[in-house]
Design a protein around this motif. Structure first.
Motif, short mmCIF file in Angstrom:
data_model
loop_
_atom_site.label_atom_id
_atom_site.label_comp_id
_atom_site.label_asym_id
_atom_site.label_seq_id
_atom_site.Cartn_x
_atom_site.Cartn_y
_atom_site.Cartn_z
N GLY A 21 80.60 18.14 -12.39
CA GLY A 21 80.75 19.29 -11.48
C GLY A 21 82.21 19.51 -11.13
N ARG A 22 82.90 18.41 -10.87
CA ARG A 22 84.34 18.47 -10.57
C ARG A 22 85.09 19.11 -11.75
N ALA A 23 84.75 18.68 -12.96
CA ALA A 23 85.41 19.21 -14.15
C ALA A 23 85.17 20.72 -14.28
N PHE A 24 83.94 21.12 -13.96
CA PHE A 24 83.60 22.55 -14.03
C PHE A 24 84.47 23.34 -13.06
N ILE A 25 84.61 22.81 -11.83
CA ILE A 25 85.43 23.49 -10.82
C ILE A 25 86.90 23.53 -11.24
N ASN A 26 87.39 22.38 -11.78
CA ASN A 26 88.77 22.37 -12.29
C ASN A 26 89.00 23.46 -13.33
N SER A 27 88.06 23.53 -14.28
CA SER A 27 88.18 24.54 -15.34
C SER A 27 88.21 25.94 -14.74
N ALA A 28 87.29 26.19 -13.79
CA ALA A 28 87.22 27.52 -13.19
C ALA A 28 88.53 27.87 -12.48
N LEU A 29 89.10 26.90 -11.75
CA LEU A 29 90.35 27.15 -11.04
C LEU A 29 91.50 27.43 -12.00
N VAL A 30 91.69 26.51 -12.95
CA VAL A 30 92.81 26.63 -13.88
C VAL A 30 92.70 27.93 -14.66
N ILE A 31 91.51 28.20 -15.21
CA ILE A 31 91.36 29.36 -16.07
C ILE A 31 91.38 30.65 -15.26
N GLY A 32 90.80 30.62 -14.05
CA GLY A 32 90.85 31.81 -13.19
C GLY A 32 92.29 32.25 -12.95
N VAL A 33 93.11 31.30 -12.52
CA VAL A 33 94.51 31.63 -12.23
C VAL A 33 95.26 31.99 -13.52
N ALA A 34 95.11 31.17 -14.55
CA ALA A 34 95.86 31.39 -15.79
C ALA A 34 95.50 32.73 -16.42
N LEU A 35 94.21 33.06 -16.39
CA LEU A 35 93.77 34.32 -16.99
C LEU A 35 94.34 35.52 -16.24
N ALA A 36 94.25 35.47 -14.90
CA ALA A 36 94.76 36.59 -14.10
C ALA A 36 96.26 36.77 -14.32
N VAL A 37 97.00 35.67 -14.26
CA VAL A 37 98.45 35.76 -14.42
C VAL A 37 98.80 36.28 -15.83
#
Lengths: 276, 306
Positions: free
Chosen positions: A68-84
């Protein structure tokens, strides 16, 4: 080929495609159904339809392996990286294609020249660079790397579609006294919104499935991203198929959801990408 | 690139021809708009690439470094292990004609717009959106010693096969995974190529009484030869850049080095043997090889089109 004219002539192509579709769908169905059954039930009859369905495998995976932690990490990293990535690529391509940018060709050439660099060339120096700035094993570090590695393609893609925006519209906005940023937000982005969505899907898939940087730059368990995590722990579960399958399901679900609901944009993007 | 240059020249000419009042403001904004992307790409891509080049001339474990000139390159080019791994990598090229054949078949059949073609198109594309790690693990468990394939073999009266402890079978399973994961994307590209052919070409051939196979070989495939070339190129490049995930989860390069590919070797060299210099030199050489392949194939594609 407006070739097969008779009704009966259409059957062999259909059957061939159906067989090929089964080779794609059957393994995925096997993964999905196995992920919801107990190990004992699976071992009794792997190919029979499950006798009972449960979420136990998912619960165990999340409780014991911090998935679950890994899923949240992925969501955070990719959310920010994708938007930027999307914002920076849109700004850069707008400046290169539509504005009076000094050294335009130098900028355009620089982005294009690094587009095809494989990540193997980068892993060692990027690792050294991030460790110099103490960014190894931090989520911001890998976020930066994901932005950087996806920007060249994103800029190339946006430059291509940006050319389709009529200059007349931009000139008209200028005449009305709109500044370049206002023109970009009010005129250009609305015209390109489906193209931007296509790009967002392509970049999302690239980031979600990325492996090498995720493995190397985030070694500690608490920082793992989902796909690299499954890649490294997956091998342990070969003797426990159901739990492995639940891990594969979690990892593939976001790309499959994207494909299911947004395939129109993905397919048109790939078809258009060839026109170059 | 050529198109970019001419396009920007035209735009530049247009920009200088009307010295509007906000001109310098626009230039300033344009620089500001391109700066963040340019800065990130410069710092995190261009500098590291140059860094890799520099590191490749040193013997270093990341802490200490000693300049060794071209020694890393010399030792890699004469290294028997690298030769062996290169040959392993070449075996994976078998996947290229397989992908091409399956994708051409699918593309041509989908183009006939048979019942459900839109559905098939998406279904074939599913493996392309999945991670190589996921696909690798699926194939690993399917071909495991106590996995589904072996239980079929046992049910048919055979003895179970240990797929990943023999070199040939390990490579074969990875090739199968590569084809399964890649044919959908190739199909979409071929389908797009077919859709751009003028339909009248086919109608004329049909009037001439050409059979379906004759039309396929003499008209359809020659019409899309550039597309087929493009699909071959990208798949050749994939076999040098995209096998890492499969190898990582399926075999870890073994048994011995019999399934170790160049990209996997770079990874193990850099982070297991604490010799970043020769890892970088190998990465630079592989990068050069990929660049060369891209240029060569692009040239072939262009000359064929003329």
């Amino acid at each position: 080929m407006a070739a097969v004219t008779s009704k009966s002539g259409r059957i062999p192509p259909f059957v061939t495609l159906l067989l090929l579709a089964i080779t794609t769908l059957y393994p995925l169905g096997f993964v999905a159904s196995t992920s919801f059954r107990h190990k004992a039930d699976y071992l009794r009859a792997p190919y029979r339809w499950p006798e009972s369905w449960s979420l136990d495998n998912y619960v165990r995976l999340i409780e014991n392996y911090d998935v679950g932690r890994a899923f949240i990490n992925s969501a955070l990293v990719i959310g920010v990286a994708l938007a930027v990535t999307l914002v920076l690529a849109t700004l850069a391509s707008y400046a290169i294609v539509k504005l009076d940018l000094p050294f335009r060709r130098v900028f355009a050439g620089s982005f294009l020249s690094v587009m095809l660099v494989p990540s193997q060339v980068l892993i060692i120096p990027v690792y050294l660079l991030l460790s110099y700035f103490r960014l190894v094993d931090t989520l911001p570090g890998v976020t930066l790397v994901y932005i950087a590695t996806n920007l060249p393609f994103a800029v190339f893609f946006m430059m291509t579609v940006m050319r389709s925006v009529p200059d007349v519209l931009i000139e008209a906005a200028k005449m009305d006294g709109a500044g370049p940023l206002r023109t970009l937000i009010d005129i250009v982005v609305p015209i390109l919104r489906t193209s931007i969505l296509t790009l967002a899907i392509l970049v999302f898939l690239a980031m979600w499935n990325e492996l090498i940087f995720g493995l190397i730059l985030l070694p500690s368990e608490a920082n793992n991203l989902l796909t690299p995590k499954m890649a490294s722990i997956g091998g342990r579960f070969v003797s426990n198929q159901p739990i492995l399958m639940s891990g594969l399901m979690l990892t593939s679900l976001p790309p499959i959801i994207v494909l299911t609901f947004l395939s129109k944009y993905l397919v048109s993007g790939i078809a258009a990408g060839l026109g170059k | 690139m050529a198109a970019t240059a001419t396009g920007s020249e035209a735009a530049a000419a247009a920009g200088s021809s009307h010295p509007a009042t906000g001109q310098s403001g626009e230039r300033g904004f344009a620089l500001l708009a391109v700066a963040p992307a340019a800065l990130i790409v410069f710092l995190l891509l261009l500098v590291p690439i140059l860094g890799a080049l520099v590191i490749s001339f040193f013997k270093t474990d990341g802490v200490t470094a000693r300049f060794v000139g071209l020694d890393n390159y010399a030792s890699i080019l004469t290294d028997r292990l690298v030769h062996a791994v290169f040959l392993v990598n070449l075996q994976f090229l078998i996947a290229v004609p397989l992908v091409l054949a399956v994708a051409t078949l699918c593309g041509v059949l989908l183009y006939e717009k048979v019942l459900g073609w839109r559905f098939f198109r998406i279904v074939f594309f599913i493996p392309s959106v999945l991670s190589t790690a996921v696909i690798g693990l699926m194939f690993k468990s399917t071909f495991a010693y106590d996995g589904p394939v072996n239980s079929l073999i046992v049910a048919a009266g055979g003895a179970p096969v240990s797929f990943f402890s023999t070199a040939t079978l390990g490579v074969a399973v990875i090739i199968l995974a590569l084809v399964w994961s890649g044919f959908g994307y190739a199909t979409l590209i071929i389908l797009a190529g077919l859709s751009s052919i003028d339909r009248e070409v086919f109608e004329a051939a049909e009037l001439d009484g050409a059979s379906w196979w004759q039309r396929l070989w003499t008209i359809t495939l020659p019409q899309i030869r550039r597309v087929l070339m493009f699909v071959s190129v990208i798949n050749v490049i994939y076999t040098f850049t995209s096998l890492f995930g499969f190898v990582f989860v399926m075999t870890a390069g073994g048994p011995g080095y019999s399934t170790t590919t160049l990209d996997y070797l770079i990874y193990t060299k850099a982070f297991s043997s604490a010799d970043m210099g020769s890892g970088s030199a190998l990465a630079i050489l592989v990068f050069g090889l990929i660049g060369l392949l891209t240029l060569l194939q692009a040239r072939v594609a262009r000359s064929k089109a003329d």
